[in-house]
Design a protein around this motif. Structure first.
Motif, mmCIF file in Angstrom:
data_model
loop_
_atom_site.group_PDB
_atom_site.id
_atom_site.type_symbol
_atom_site.label_atom_id
_atom_site.label_comp_id
_atom_site.label_asym_id
_atom_site.label_seq_id
_atom_site.Cartn_x
_atom_site.Cartn_y
_atom_site.Cartn_z
ATOM 1 N N ARG A 134 0.883 -1.157 0.000
ATOM 2 C CA ARG A 134 0.000 0.000 0.000
ATOM 3 C C ARG A 134 0.927 1.214 0.000
ATOM 4 N NH1 ARG A 134 -2.696 -3.607 -0.673
ATOM 5 N NH2 ARG A 134 -4.585 -4.351 0.265
ATOM 6 N N VAL A 135 0.830 2.026 -1.037
ATOM 7 C CA VAL A 135 1.659 3.226 -1.104
ATOM 8 C C VAL A 135 0.765 4.429 -1.353
ATOM 9 C CG1 VAL A 135 3.789 2.088 -1.830
ATOM 10 C CG2 VAL A 135 2.160 2.840 -3.543
ATOM 11 N N THR A 136 1.221 5.559 -0.858
ATOM 12 C CA THR A 136 0.444 6.784 -0.968
ATOM 13 C C THR A 136 1.233 7.816 -1.751
ATOM 14 O OG1 THR A 136 -0.625 6.333 1.146
ATOM 15 C CG2 THR A 136 -0.717 8.592 0.360
ATOM 16 N N GLY A 137 0.525 8.523 -2.598
ATOM 17 C CA GLY A 137 1.118 9.640 -3.332
ATOM 18 C C GLY A 137 0.348 10.904 -3.031
ATOM 19 N N GLU A 138 1.068 11.991 -3.027
ATOM 20 C CA GLU A 138 0.443 13.278 -2.724
ATOM 21 C C GLU A 138 0.742 14.260 -3.835
ATOM 22 O OE1 GLU A 138 0.143 14.941 1.439
ATOM 23 O OE2 GLU A 138 1.688 16.254 0.588
ATOM 24 N N ILE A 166 -1.838 10.535 -8.255
ATOM 25 C CA ILE A 166 -1.841 9.164 -8.782
ATOM 26 C C ILE A 166 -0.469 8.818 -9.360
ATOM 27 C CG2 ILE A 166 -2.801 7.689 -10.610
ATOM 28 C CD1 ILE A 166 -5.501 9.146 -10.120
ATOM 29 N N ASP A 167 0.112 9.734 -10.119
ATOM 30 C CA ASP A 167 1.438 9.501 -10.701
ATOM 31 C C ASP A 167 2.490 9.267 -9.621
ATOM 32 O OD1 ASP A 167 0.306 9.828 -13.214
ATOM 33 O OD2 ASP A 167 1.088 11.870 -13.497
ATOM 34 N N VAL A 168 2.434 10.044 -8.563
ATOM 35 C CA VAL A 168 3.383 9.884 -7.451
ATOM 36 C C VAL A 168 3.180 8.530 -6.776
ATOM 37 C CG1 VAL A 168 4.031 10.754 -5.159
ATOM 38 C CG2 VAL A 168 3.711 12.350 -7.051
ATOM 39 N N ALA A 169 1.925 8.142 -6.592
ATOM 40 C CA ALA A 169 1.631 6.855 -5.952
ATOM 41 C C ALA A 169 2.136 5.690 -6.808
ATOM 42 C CB ALA A 169 0.132 6.723 -5.684
ATOM 43 N N TYR A 170 1.897 5.750 -8.111
ATOM 44 C CA TYR A 170 2.378 4.677 -8.999
ATOM 45 C C TYR A 170 3.908 4.623 -9.019
ATOM 46 C CZ TYR A 170 -2.159 3.325 -10.913
ATOM 47 O OH TYR A 170 -3.428 2.842 -11.076
ATOM 48 N N ALA A 171 4.549 5.762 -9.022
ATOM 49 C CA ALA A 171 6.016 5.785 -8.996
ATOM 50 C C ALA A 171 6.540 5.171 -7.695
ATOM 51 C CB ALA A 171 6.528 7.216 -9.153
ATOM 52 N N ALA A 172 5.893 5.496 -6.587
ATOM 53 C CA ALA A 172 6.292 4.930 -5.297
ATOM 54 C C ALA A 172 6.046 3.424 -5.275
ATOM 55 C CB ALA A 172 5.541 5.614 -4.157
ATOM 56 N N PHE A 173 4.926 2.993 -5.865
ATOM 57 C CA PHE A 173 4.626 1.568 -5.942
ATOM 58 C C PHE A 173 5.710 0.844 -6.738
ATOM 59 C CE2 PHE A 173 2.890 -2.238 -7.791
ATOM 60 C CZ PHE A 173 2.147 -2.792 -6.766
ATOM 61 N N ASN A 174 6.046 1.367 -7.902
ATOM 62 C CA ASN A 174 7.064 0.741 -8.739
ATOM 63 C C ASN A 174 8.420 0.698 -8.049
ATOM 64 O OD1 ASN A 174 5.403 0.065 -10.904
ATOM 65 N ND2 ASN A 174 5.632 2.083 -11.836
ATOM 66 N N GLU A 175 8.758 1.749 -7.341
ATOM 67 C CA GLU A 175 10.027 1.774 -6.611
ATOM 68 C C GLU A 175 10.054 0.712 -5.512
ATOM 69 O OE1 GLU A 175 12.332 4.850 -3.668
ATOM 70 O OE2 GLU A 175 11.385 5.691 -5.467
ATOM 71 N N ARG A 176 8.978 0.612 -4.766
ATOM 72 C CA ARG A 176 8.916 -0.387 -3.687
ATOM 73 C C ARG A 176 8.899 -1.803 -4.263
ATOM 74 N NH1 ARG A 176 10.872 -2.692 0.046
ATOM 75 N NH2 ARG A 176 9.518 -3.738 1.512
ATOM 76 N N GLN A 177 8.186 -2.002 -5.368
ATOM 77 C CA GLN A 177 8.165 -3.301 -6.011
ATOM 78 C C GLN A 177 9.567 -3.683 -6.483
ATOM 79 O OE1 GLN A 177 4.990 -4.975 -8.862
ATOM 80 N NE2 GLN A 177 6.383 -3.845 -10.160
ATOM 81 N N THR A 223 14.500 -6.868 -5.935
ATOM 82 C CA THR A 223 15.945 -6.898 -5.698
ATOM 83 C C THR A 223 16.265 -7.780 -4.498
ATOM 84 O OG1 THR A 223 16.229 -4.703 -6.641
ATOM 85 C CG2 THR A 223 17.975 -5.475 -5.183
ATOM 86 N N GLU A 224 15.478 -7.665 -3.435
ATOM 87 C CA GLU A 224 15.681 -8.519 -2.259
ATOM 88 C C GLU A 224 15.501 -9.990 -2.618
ATOM 89 O OE1 GLU A 224 13.050 -7.270 0.876
ATOM 90 O OE2 GLU A 224 13.724 -5.192 0.714
ATOM 91 N N MET A 225 14.450 -10.293 -3.419
ATOM 92 C CA MET A 225 14.176 -11.675 -3.775
ATOM 93 C C MET A 225 15.287 -12.253 -4.641
ATOM 94 S SD MET A 225 11.190 -13.436 -6.033
ATOM 95 C CE MET A 225 12.073 -13.229 -7.549
ATOM 96 N N LEU A 226 15.763 -11.468 -5.597
ATOM 97 C CA LEU A 226 16.780 -11.964 -6.517
ATOM 98 C C LEU A 226 18.172 -11.978 -5.908
ATOM 99 C CD1 LEU A 226 15.687 -10.358 -9.892
ATOM 100 C CD2 LEU A 226 15.460 -12.727 -9.171
ATOM 101 N N GLY A 227 18.364 -11.235 -4.859
ATOM 102 C CA GLY A 227 19.661 -11.255 -4.201
ATOM 103 C C GLY A 227 20.630 -10.202 -4.693
ATOM 104 N N GLY A 228 20.169 -9.169 -5.344
ATOM 105 C CA GLY A 228 21.065 -8.098 -5.733
ATOM 106 C C GLY A 228 20.546 -7.292 -6.900
#
Length: 139
Positions: free
Chosen positions: A39-43, A84-95, A100-105
């Motif tokens: 869950r990410v929020t954009g303002e 909405i654009d900020v929220a989607y950008a934050a979502f993509n960054e967190r994803q 990266t954590e799952m793949l190991g680097g």
């Protein structure tokens, strides 16, 4: 009667590969669950609109500051789209961070995105050399 391979021979290699596959499956399931729980929020830049995007990348909550009601429809729509654009950008960054954590680097992620990550490279990251035909046959 004992196997000509001995304990840990071909059967051990298969067991090892199965364990590694199960570990990868577990990691993928964990990634998928974390992504679903995101869950990410954009303002908006003016601070009048806040939007929350869920794990399915759907816009959920929309919060409007009382001052937003004084805006003309065009300006309100711009503020809403910006949030909405900020929220989607934050979502993509967190994803991306979760991936990266799952793949190991981050190097593996970069190579996967550009299409240059081979299965051999993926398995090598986790200690499996697919080019060695006797990899599980040695003690």
């Amino acid at each position: 009667m004992s196997s000509p391979w001995g304990y840990g021979g071909a059967g051990g290699a298969v067991e090892n590969m199965l364990r590694q596959a199960q570990e990868q499956q577990r990691r993928l399931a964990e990634f998928q669950q974390q992504r679903a729980d995101l869950r990410v929020t954009g303002e908006s830049p003016d601070g009048l609109v806040r939007v929350t995007v869920d794990g399915e990348m759907k816009v959920g909550d929309i919060e409007l500051n009382a001052r937003a009601m004084r805006l003309d429809s065009y300006t309100l729509a711009e503020s809403l789209q910006a949030a909405i654009d900020v929220a989607y950008a934050a979502f993509n960054e967190r994803q991306q961070e979760l991936l990266t954590e799952m793949l190991g680097g981050s190097e593996l992620v970069r190579r996967a995105q550009e299409g240059s990550l081979t299965p051999e490279d993926w398995f090598r990251q986790f200690g499996v050399d697919l080019s060695d035909p006797t990899r599980g046959l040695r003690r």
